[in-house]
Scaffold this motif. Sequence first.
Motif, PDB file in Angstrom:
ATOM      1  N   GLU A   1     -27.030 -27.919  -2.683  1.00 16.87           N
ATOM      2  CA  GLU A   1     -27.213 -26.609  -2.074  1.00 16.87           C
ATOM      3  C   GLU A   1     -28.621 -26.511  -1.507  1.00 16.87           C
ATOM      4  N   LYS A   2     -28.681 -26.222  -0.203  1.00 12.01           N
ATOM      5  CA  LYS A   2     -29.961 -26.057   0.465  1.00 12.01           C
ATOM      6  C   LYS A   2     -30.598 -24.734   0.048  1.00 12.01           C
ATOM      7  N   MET A   3     -31.861 -24.579   0.370  1.00 15.55           N
ATOM      8  CA  MET A   3     -32.591 -23.346   0.042  1.00 15.55           C
ATOM      9  C   MET A   3     -31.935 -22.112   0.652  1.00 15.55           C
ATOM     10  N   ASN A   4     -31.309 -22.271   1.819  1.00 12.95           N
ATOM     11  CA  ASN A   4     -30.695 -21.121   2.488  1.00 12.95           C
ATOM     12  C   ASN A   4     -29.288 -20.815   1.971  1.00 12.95           C
ATOM     13  N   GLY A   5     -28.854 -21.544   0.939  1.00 12.51           N
ATOM     14  CA  GLY A   5     -27.548 -21.298   0.335  1.00 12.51           C
ATOM     15  C   GLY A   5     -26.420 -22.136   0.902  1.00 12.51           C
ATOM     16  N   GLU A   6     -26.666 -22.835   2.006  1.00 14.53           N
ATOM     17  CA  GLU A   6     -25.644 -23.708   2.584  1.00 14.53           C
ATOM     18  C   GLU A   6     -25.413 -24.901   1.666  1.00 14.53           C
ATOM     19  N   THR A   7     -24.160 -25.354   1.640  1.00 17.89           N
ATOM     20  CA  THR A   7     -23.815 -26.562   0.896  1.00 17.89           C
ATOM     21  C   THR A   7     -23.706 -27.712   1.884  1.00 17.89           C
ATOM     22  N   ALA A   8     -24.237 -28.852   1.499  1.00 19.29           N
ATOM     23  CA  ALA A   8     -24.173 -30.054   2.328  1.00 19.29           C
ATOM     24  C   ALA A   8     -23.942 -31.249   1.411  1.00 19.29           C
ATOM     25  N   THR A   9     -23.510 -32.354   1.979  1.00 22.71           N
ATOM     26  CA  THR A   9     -23.392 -33.573   1.169  1.00 22.71           C
ATOM     27  C   THR A   9     -24.538 -34.503   1.528  1.00 22.71           C
ATOM     28  N   LEU A  10     -24.852 -35.375   0.604  1.00 20.31           N
ATOM     29  CA  LEU A  10     -25.886 -36.355   0.895  1.00 20.31           C
ATOM     30  C   LEU A  10     -25.383 -37.376   1.910  1.00 20.31           C
ATOM     31  N   GLY A  11     -24.096 -37.314   2.253  1.00 20.77           N
ATOM     32  CA  GLY A  11     -23.563 -38.131   3.327  1.00 20.77           C
ATOM     33  C   GLY A  11     -24.276 -37.861   4.637  1.00 20.77           C
ATOM     34  N   ASN A  12     -24.896 -36.693   4.755  1.00 21.19           N
ATOM     35  CA  ASN A  12     -25.692 -36.374   5.950  1.00 21.19           C
ATOM     36  C   ASN A  12     -26.879 -37.322   6.105  1.00 21.19           C
ATOM     37  N   TYR A  13     -27.244 -38.017   5.014  1.00 18.26           N
ATOM     38  CA  TYR A  13     -28.387 -38.925   5.036  1.00 18.26           C
ATOM     39  C   TYR A  13     -27.954 -40.393   4.958  1.00 18.26           C
ATOM     40  N   ALA A  14     -26.676 -40.655   5.217  1.00 20.35           N
ATOM     41  CA  ALA A  14     -26.180 -42.032   5.207  1.00 20.35           C
ATOM     42  C   ALA A  14     -27.013 -42.873   6.170  1.00 20.35           C
ATOM     43  N   ASN A  15     -27.265 -44.093   5.793  1.00 21.90           N
ATOM     44  CA  ASN A  15     -28.058 -45.053   6.585  1.00 21.90           C
ATOM     45  C   ASN A  15     -29.535 -44.690   6.666  1.00 21.90           C
ATOM     46  N   GLN A  16     -29.993 -43.777   5.818  1.00 17.68           N
ATOM     47  CA  GLN A  16     -31.419 -43.483   5.725  1.00 17.68           C
ATOM     48  C   GLN A  16     -31.913 -43.891   4.337  1.00 17.68           C
ATOM     49  N   VAL A  17     -33.185 -44.160   4.228  1.00 19.60           N
ATOM     50  CA  VAL A  17     -33.811 -44.386   2.933  1.00 19.60           C
ATOM     51  C   VAL A  17     -34.219 -43.010   2.416  1.00 19.60           C
ATOM     52  N   MET A  18     -33.805 -42.689   1.187  1.00 18.81           N
ATOM     53  CA  MET A  18     -34.093 -41.378   0.604  1.00 18.81           C
ATOM     54  C   MET A  18     -35.027 -41.523  -0.595  1.00 18.81           C
ATOM     55  N   LEU A  19     -35.985 -40.624  -0.686  1.00 20.91           N
ATOM     56  CA  LEU A  19     -36.786 -40.476  -1.898  1.00 20.91           C
ATOM     57  C   LEU A  19     -36.428 -39.107  -2.457  1.00 20.91           C
ATOM     58  N   ILE A  20     -35.722 -39.105  -3.581  1.00 24.68           N
ATOM     59  CA  ILE A  20     -35.237 -37.870  -4.197  1.00 24.68           C
ATOM     60  C   ILE A  20     -36.161 -37.542  -5.364  1.00 24.68           C
ATOM     61  N   VAL A  21     -36.677 -36.306  -5.363  1.00 30.49           N
ATOM     62  CA  VAL A  21     -37.715 -35.921  -6.318  1.00 30.49           C
ATOM     63  C   VAL A  21     -37.375 -34.576  -6.951  1.00 30.49           C
ATOM     64  N   ASN A  22     -37.461 -34.498  -8.289  1.00 28.88           N
ATOM     65  CA  ASN A  22     -37.380 -33.179  -8.922  1.00 28.88           C
ATOM     66  C   ASN A  22     -38.789 -32.600  -8.952  1.00 28.88           C
ATOM     67  N   THR A  23     -38.937 -31.429  -8.356  1.00 33.13           N
ATOM     68  CA  THR A  23     -40.267 -30.851  -8.129  1.00 33.13           C
ATOM     69  C   THR A  23     -40.486 -29.589  -8.963  1.00 33.13           C
ATOM     70  N   ALA A  24     -41.726 -29.149  -9.000  1.00 32.78           N
ATOM     71  CA  ALA A  24     -42.091 -27.885  -9.639  1.00 32.78           C
ATOM     72  C   ALA A  24     -43.381 -27.387  -8.997  1.00 32.78           C
ATOM     73  N   SER A  25     -43.439 -26.108  -8.744  1.00 32.93           N
ATOM     74  CA  SER A  25     -44.577 -25.526  -8.028  1.00 32.93           C
ATOM     75  C   SER A  25     -45.799 -25.288  -8.900  1.00 32.93           C
ATOM     76  N   LYS A  26     -45.624 -25.244 -10.221  1.00 33.65           N
ATOM     77  CA  LYS A  26     -46.745 -24.896 -11.105  1.00 33.65           C
ATOM     78  C   LYS A  26     -46.983 -25.985 -12.145  1.00 33.65           C
ATOM     79  N   CYS A  27     -46.976 -27.232 -11.698  1.00 25.95           N
ATOM     80  CA  CYS A  27     -47.081 -28.391 -12.581  1.00 25.95           C
ATOM     81  C   CYS A  27     -48.384 -29.130 -12.274  1.00 25.95           C
ATOM     82  N   GLY A  28     -48.866 -29.886 -13.225  1.00 27.23           N
ATOM     83  CA  GLY A  28     -50.063 -30.694 -13.003  1.00 27.23           C
ATOM     84  C   GLY A  28     -49.876 -31.734 -11.907  1.00 27.23           C
ATOM     85  N   PHE A  29     -48.622 -32.070 -11.583  1.00 29.51           N
ATOM     86  CA  PHE A  29     -48.340 -33.058 -10.541  1.00 29.51           C
ATOM     87  C   PHE A  29     -47.996 -32.412  -9.196  1.00 29.51           C
TER      88      PHE A  29
END
Length: 163
Positions: free
Chosen positions: A15-43
Amino acid sequence: MEVHIVSTVYDISVEKMNGETATLGNYANQVMLIVNTASKCGFTNQFEGLQKLYETYHDQGFVVLGFPSDQFMNQEFDNSDEILDFCQTNYGVSFPMHKKTDVKGKEQHPLFQYLTGEKKGMLGGEIKWNFTKFLVDREGKVVERYSPQTKPEKIETDINKYL
């Protein structure tokens, strides 16, 4: 929680930030870096390096996908607008960010079930903290997993290997 049969990362819906649902198939043939993020973390300052990687390699078929999580000491804002505003204002984030996501536990999102199930070894198993990173090659195979401490610039050599 609904059970999803997943044969490749491309089968997974997010689910995108705007509420739309998409599949990761949209990124087929691309190299993806998938990251779990946080806005108030030391990293959190890693957003800067992630954005730089995205800008440098996006035209070569590389994408960073951010998945905010509030599962580690409540280090994320409550709503998507706050998260997106924070990331864009403070770090210039233009790579795709998604709705707040459970990356571990009973409600773990199917994407993170898949990622943690695919990458075993020293960094295998449950995600332990924010900014755990997964590198997925052009065929959709999870090829690397990086600890939260791994700075984005340290991943650049691996990204180039798979581009």
